[in-house]
Design an enzyme around this catalytic site. Structure first.
Site, PDB file in Angstrom:
ATOM      1  N   GLY A  80      17.873  36.677  57.219  1.00  0.00           N
ATOM      2  CA  GLY A  80      17.812  35.800  56.062  1.00  0.00           C
ATOM      3  C   GLY A  80      17.641  36.629  54.808  1.00  0.00           C
ATOM      4  N   GLY A 131      17.504  36.108  46.580  1.00  0.00           N
ATOM      5  CA  GLY A 131      17.188  36.886  45.400  1.00  0.00           C
ATOM      6  C   GLY A 131      15.756  37.363  45.356  1.00  0.00           C
ATOM      7  CB  THR A 159      15.210  40.671  52.790  1.00  0.00           C
ATOM      8  OG1 THR A 159      15.864  40.848  51.536  1.00  0.00           O
ATOM      9  CG2 THR A 159      16.211  40.860  53.912  1.00  0.00           C
ATOM     10  CB  VAL A 160      13.699  36.842  56.850  1.00  0.00           C
ATOM     11  CG1 VAL A 160      13.001  36.693  58.193  1.00  0.00           C
ATOM     12  CG2 VAL A 160      13.008  35.987  55.800  1.00  0.00           C
ATOM     13  CE  LYS A 209      11.033  35.652  52.437  1.00  0.00           C
ATOM     14  NZ  LYS A 209      10.558  34.297  52.220  1.00  0.00           N
ATOM     15  CG  ASP A 262       9.481  23.644  49.721  1.00  0.00           C
ATOM     16  OD1 ASP A 262      10.085  22.612  49.380  1.00  0.00           O
ATOM     17  OD2 ASP A 262      10.023  24.765  49.799  1.00  0.00           O
TER      18      ASP A 262
END
Length: 744
Positions: free
Chosen positions: A421, A424, A427-428, A442, A539
């Protein structure tokens, strides 16, 4: 009276003198040390008080005019070896002969040393018989009841005999046992040599030194009568200190050192006799001489035998020696050579290199200390010390703090092939920790100062969440500028993909989606009701509901989560959540509550119920919001307008109406009118019990089995999907089709 005291004093003096007088006689300077060509070494001696005991007394006799030889009794003594504990003597040869008239002449000898310090050497002697048609016996005692053996020698033709061969043709030999101090010889009269006239008419037998004998055919080829009794052959005798009370082994003899112990030299050692009782004395390693004399063992000069290499120099030392080589060369004891001193050359050559290396190491250590200091500052800045304090106080806390090196290794130095993943702001990576455990790491690109300060406390709370429907936080890495989170790896994508993917061939059943929604509600209920303090997700959306290998729901992405405020006046000033799911009350008050999560979950129920996305960017403005369209349809009592045909055809009206009513309550504009997550989970559990038509149930079971048996969620093409990795500012990260989604 005075005379009486004088007698007592004199007696004490004599007693003390007797106690300090050695019991072993020491030879005086008058004792001869040589007879003829033979050295007579103590404990042997010639004359009175010159030997250790009578068994070692020798006599020096003149055998010819001006020629002297030593004798032990009437046996000639050839030499003495102190080191080997042996003597060599001349032993008489026994004969058995027939003259031309057939008359037999026999001269047999016996040798009796059984009451002396001597035993016949079983190693160096052999009983030797010479003759044709001869059988001779050797006896170890005078009664003939002890050890006895024999040897047979025969002849057929003179050509069969060979010089130097003693294997039964003309000559035979046999060994003797240990401990023999007596031997006698006998011939068997049944073996008559008088009829074999072409060979010698005499037979011979003797116990002799095997090394001194070399058979010759001349002993057999002569036919002349040779009846002599003057023949002699050397024999080796083992001797030891074994006379009278001194017939002891070393262990016993050493206990009697003030008495009759014979090893008088300070540099001597005692050695048990190998042939019979008794012991011998030897000089210690590195010494030589006579160990039976008080100062008889002296340092051996090993250098006289040139033990060192030709280019080396020998230095004699006390009890040993040392070798040295000229400058630039080094002595090797293993190979006994003087080789080039590579160490010296390398030392001189490498001096500069060592200086450079140490300078470089010093620089590296300094840089490492600086890096360690920076890492420690990051660790403390991110709340690491608070986290550790709590971890120590709360036993059983299953949470790991990884070093940066461990994270780098698990991701293969952040290899691009490990990315699952990307966006911006982060990144995973898929990583492997503890050898075989897959995790999702992460790596955020940016964290603001407020999040840095609260990071340790939040990680501690999240690490205590252990629920089957919540993605588990395995650990974190705090020694970097931006903290990294390590989650369990969830392989099967998100609920968003399952509902909105372009690949419609999978035909996900409504009951499966309802089950996943129910499991997600249970997870959120745990956060609100059982976490201490309660956690507001902030969220909630279908993209943050992951699906594990069994397609069980896992609530993820706690990047926007906060702890439930204890102060009612505490507000969240940064916009949280995702468009389409945002609580309108939060937009007005900037206060994030549990009911904000309830509103967002209501939008998820609409996605399950209608199969539509929460926000459409295309089309009329009045139809862009799914929640607004739904509430309008409910107000107009026109629910069928937003329901897809397959849901209306498969599910009961009661189930559809109940789910719609629950969604409506969740989407109430006033947060206090919305149900709690516990009430939502209970209601979903009740609705799931409303049985669908039998054929629909069978289809649902087949569909679930299809999911578990290998249907790939990776076959979906996502259109407008939001990822499970929202950034700090709410930005959504596009994912690869087979990506899994995790919390920030």
């Amino acid at each position: 009276m005075e005379a009486r005291f004088l007698q007592i004093g004199l007696g004490l003096v004599l007693l003390l003198a007797a106690q300090h007088t050695p019991a072993v006689a020491i030879p005086g300077p008058e004792c001869p040390t040589k007879c003829g060509e033979v050295d007579i070494q103590y404990p042997f001696g010639i004359g009175d008080n010159c030997s250790l005991s009578s068994g070692f007394n020798a006599s020096c006799q003149e055998v010819q005019r001006g020629v002297h030889k030593p004798f032990l009794g009437d046996i000639e003594l050839l030499n003495i070896s102190l080191a080997n504990g042996t003597i060599r003597e001349m032993s008489p040869i026994s004969t058995y002969c027939y003259n031309s008239s057939g008359l037999m002449h026999r001269h047999t000898w016996l040798f009796d040393a059984s009451h002396s310090p001597y035993r016949f050497s079983d190693v160096q002697n052999k009983f030797t018989v010479i003759g044709c048609n001869t059988l001779a016996y050797i006896y170890a005692d005078s009664t003939g009841t002890g050890y006895q053996s024999g040897c047979v020698s025969t002849c057929q033709n003179l050509t069969d005999l060979a010089d130097g061969s003693c294997s039964g043709l003309g000559c035979c030999q046999t060994s003797i046992p240990k401990g023999m101090g007596y031997y006698a010889v006998g011939f068997d009269s049944g073996f008559n040599t008088s009829q074999i006239w072409n060979f010698s008419r005499c037979s011979y037998a003797v116990l002799m030194e095997a090394e001194a004998f070399n058979f010759s055919t001349a002993y057999i080829s002569t036919t002349e009568f040779n009846d002599t009794n003057t023949g002699r052959a050397p024999v080796v005798m083992d001797w030891a200190i074994r006379n009278g009370t001194m017939s002891l082994q070393c262990e016993e003899a050493e206990l009697n050192k003030t008495g009759t112990y014979a090893c008088l030299s300070s540099n001597s050692v005692c050695v048990d006799s190998r042939n019979g009782p008794g012991y011998l004395c030897n000089c210690s390693q590195g010494y030589e001489g006579n160990p039976y004399l008080p100062y008889g063992c002296h340092d051996a000069d090993e250098c006289r035998n040139s033990p060192c290499p030709s280019e080396g120099v020998c230095h004699n030392t006390e009890g040993g020696y040392q070798c040295s080589c000229r400058a630039g060369r080094k002595f090797s004891k293993q190979s006994n050579t003087c080789s080039l001193d590579v160490g010296l050359i390398i030392g001189v050559t490498a001096g500069f290199l060592v200086l450079v290396i140490f300078s470089f190491l010093g620089y590296m250590i300094l840089q490492k200390r600086k890096l360690t200091k920076v890492k420690h500052e990051y660790f403390s800045q991110h709340g690491g010390m608070i986290l550790f304090e709590r971890m120590r106080s709360e036993k059983g806390l299953a949470f790991m703090v990884f070093s940066e090196a461990e994270i780098v290794q698990s991701t293969n130095n952040y290899d691009r092939s490990r990315i699952i993943g990307k966006g911006g702001h982060g990144t995973v990576y898929k990583g492997i920790v503890k050898g075989s455990m897959p995790v999702a790491i992460k790596r955020c690109a940016l964290v603001d100062e407020r999040q840095k300060k609260e990071f340790g406390q939040e990680m501690l709370i999240l690490s205590q969440i252990n629920h089957k429907n919540i993605v588990k936080l395995v650990g974190c890495c705090l020694e970097v500028e931006v903290p990294m989170l390590v989650y369990e790896f969830i392989p099967n994508g998100t609920l968003f993909e399952l509902i909105h993917g372009k690949n419609q061939a999978l035909q996900i059943s409504f009951s499966t989606l309802l089950r996943i929604a129910h499991e997600a509600a249970e997870g959120l209920n745990f956060l609100h009701s059982y976490a201490s303090p309660p956690i507001i997700h902030g969220d909630v959306k279908t993209a943050n509901i992951l699906l594990d290998e069994n397609y069980m729901a896992k609530v993820s992405d706690f990047g926007a989560s906060i702890l439930a405020p204890s102060d009612k006046e505490q507000y969240v000033t940064m916009v949280q959540g995702t468009c389409g799911y945002l609580d309108p009350e939060y937009m007005l008050t900037c206060q994030l509550t549990e009911k904000s999560d309830v509103f967002s979950f209501g939008v998820i129920l609409l996605e399950v119920l209608t199969g539509q996305e929460p926000l459409k960017l295309n089309g009329p403005e009045t139809e862009r919001s799914l929640s607004s369209n739904f509430l309008s349809a409910m107000k107009e009592n026109n629910l069928d307008a937003v329901l897809p045909s397959h849901v209306k055809g498969q599910e009961s009206n009661e189930l559809i109406r109940g789910l719609a009513e629950l969604a409506k309550q969740c989407l109430d504009m006033c947060g206090s009118n919305r149900p709690s997550m516990k009430e939502i989970a209970d209601e979903l559990g009740r609705l799931r019990k409303l049985s669908p038509h039998p054929w629909v149930q069978i289809d649902a079971e087949m569909e679930t089995q299809s999911l578990l048996s290998g249907a790939s969620i990776g076959s979906f093409e996502i259109e407008g999907a939001t990822s499970g990795y929202p950034t700090q500012e709410g930005e959504n990260l596009p994912m690869n089709p087979r990506s899994s989604y995790y919390a920030r």
